[in-house]
Design a protein around this motif. Structure first.
Motif, PDB file in Angstrom:
ATOM      1  N   LYS A  98     -32.637 -19.179  13.010  1.00  0.00           N
ATOM      2  CA  LYS A  98     -33.282 -18.274  12.194  1.00  0.00           C
ATOM      3  C   LYS A  98     -33.348 -18.522  10.981  1.00  0.00           C
ATOM      4  O   LYS A  98     -34.497 -18.039  10.139  1.00  0.00           O
ATOM      5  CB  LYS A  98     -32.486 -16.591  12.581  1.00  0.00           C
ATOM      6  N   GLU A 103     -37.588 -23.436  16.337  1.00  0.00           N
ATOM      7  CA  GLU A 103     -37.517 -22.890  17.654  1.00  0.00           C
ATOM      8  C   GLU A 103     -37.363 -24.384  18.449  1.00  0.00           C
ATOM      9  O   GLU A 103     -38.008 -25.065  18.561  1.00  0.00           O
ATOM     10  CB  GLU A 103     -38.732 -22.420  17.938  1.00  0.00           C
ATOM     11  N   LEU A 129     -32.328 -16.585  20.414  1.00  0.00           N
ATOM     12  CA  LEU A 129     -33.432 -16.745  19.482  1.00  0.00           C
ATOM     13  C   LEU A 129     -34.525 -15.880  20.178  1.00  0.00           C
ATOM     14  O   LEU A 129     -35.610 -15.693  19.626  1.00  0.00           O
ATOM     15  CB  LEU A 129     -33.800 -18.233  19.513  1.00  0.00           C
ATOM     16  N   ARG A 130     -34.571 -15.690  21.504  1.00  0.00           N
ATOM     17  CA  ARG A 130     -35.685 -14.791  22.168  1.00  0.00           C
ATOM     18  C   ARG A 130     -35.494 -13.327  22.267  1.00  0.00           C
ATOM     19  O   ARG A 130     -36.185 -12.519  22.554  1.00  0.00           O
ATOM     20  CB  ARG A 130     -35.981 -15.303  23.552  1.00  0.00           C
ATOM     21  N   PRO A 148     -34.735  -9.446  20.187  1.00  0.00           N
ATOM     22  CA  PRO A 148     -35.045  -8.907  19.265  1.00  0.00           C
ATOM     23  C   PRO A 148     -34.032  -9.073  17.978  1.00  0.00           C
ATOM     24  O   PRO A 148     -33.002  -9.323  18.289  1.00  0.00           O
ATOM     25  CB  PRO A 148     -35.596  -7.454  19.407  1.00  0.00           C
ATOM     26  N   SER A 149     -34.500  -8.437  16.896  1.00  0.00           N
ATOM     27  CA  SER A 149     -33.611  -8.611  15.509  1.00  0.00           C
ATOM     28  C   SER A 149     -32.205  -8.095  15.769  1.00  0.00           C
ATOM     29  O   SER A 149     -31.522  -8.988  15.324  1.00  0.00           O
ATOM     30  CB  SER A 149     -34.296  -8.100  14.223  1.00  0.00           C
ATOM     31  N   PRO A 150     -31.993  -6.864  15.866  1.00  0.00           N
ATOM     32  CA  PRO A 150     -30.459  -6.391  15.943  1.00  0.00           C
ATOM     33  C   PRO A 150     -29.467  -7.255  17.200  1.00  0.00           C
ATOM     34  O   PRO A 150     -28.497  -7.283  16.910  1.00  0.00           O
ATOM     35  CB  PRO A 150     -30.370  -5.001  15.775  1.00  0.00           C
ATOM     36  N   TRP A 174     -30.014 -10.242  18.618  1.00  0.00           N
ATOM     37  CA  TRP A 174     -29.670 -11.806  18.781  1.00  0.00           C
ATOM     38  C   TRP A 174     -28.387 -12.172  17.938  1.00  0.00           C
ATOM     39  O   TRP A 174     -27.577 -13.011  18.499  1.00  0.00           O
ATOM     40  CB  TRP A 174     -30.771 -12.441  18.123  1.00  0.00           C
ATOM     41  N   TRP A 175     -28.305 -11.322  16.832  1.00  0.00           N
ATOM     42  CA  TRP A 175     -26.966 -11.676  16.242  1.00  0.00           C
ATOM     43  C   TRP A 175     -25.874 -11.143  16.893  1.00  0.00           C
ATOM     44  O   TRP A 175     -24.734 -12.054  16.929  1.00  0.00           O
ATOM     45  CB  TRP A 175     -27.012 -11.508  14.584  1.00  0.00           C
ATOM     46  N   SER A 209     -25.217 -13.901  19.433  1.00  0.00           N
ATOM     47  CA  SER A 209     -24.570 -14.928  19.141  1.00  0.00           C
ATOM     48  C   SER A 209     -23.404 -14.933  18.639  1.00  0.00           C
ATOM     49  O   SER A 209     -22.554 -15.878  18.854  1.00  0.00           O
ATOM     50  CB  SER A 209     -25.528 -15.311  17.829  1.00  0.00           C
TER      51      SER A 209
END
Length: 81
Positions: free
Chosen positions: A29, A34, A46-47, A49-51, A53-54, A57
């Motif tokens: 990110k 990618e 990585l696929r 949505p924004s809140p 994925w982290w 992870s």
């Protein structure tokens, strides 16, 4: 597991999965990277949505760390020397 090397192999496998599922998405990110090919399946966050994925992870890093501690404790208990 009768050999200490089997514990080492298992811990290296867990470490690599933790790196690919936890650390690589943060680097991806930040750098706009990618993955392609079969590595894309390992970098699942990585696929998302924004809140999400982290969160996934960070959970992958924490689970990998917990498993590594558990494997190390089991190895020390089985082979105390």
């Amino acid at each position: 597991m009768n050999d200490p090397k089997s514990y080492d192999g298992l811990s290296s496998f867990v470490f690599m999965l933790g790196v690919y599922a936890g650390v690589v998405p943060f680097a991806g990110k930040l750098l706009g990277w990618e993955p392609d090919g079969p590595k894309r399946l390992l970098v699942f966050p990585l696929r998302l949505p924004s809140p999400a994925w982290w969160i996934v992870s960070v959970l992958a890093i924490l689970v990998a760390f917990g498993l590594l501690c558990w494997i190390d404790t089991a190895k020390k208990r089985r082979f105390p020397g």
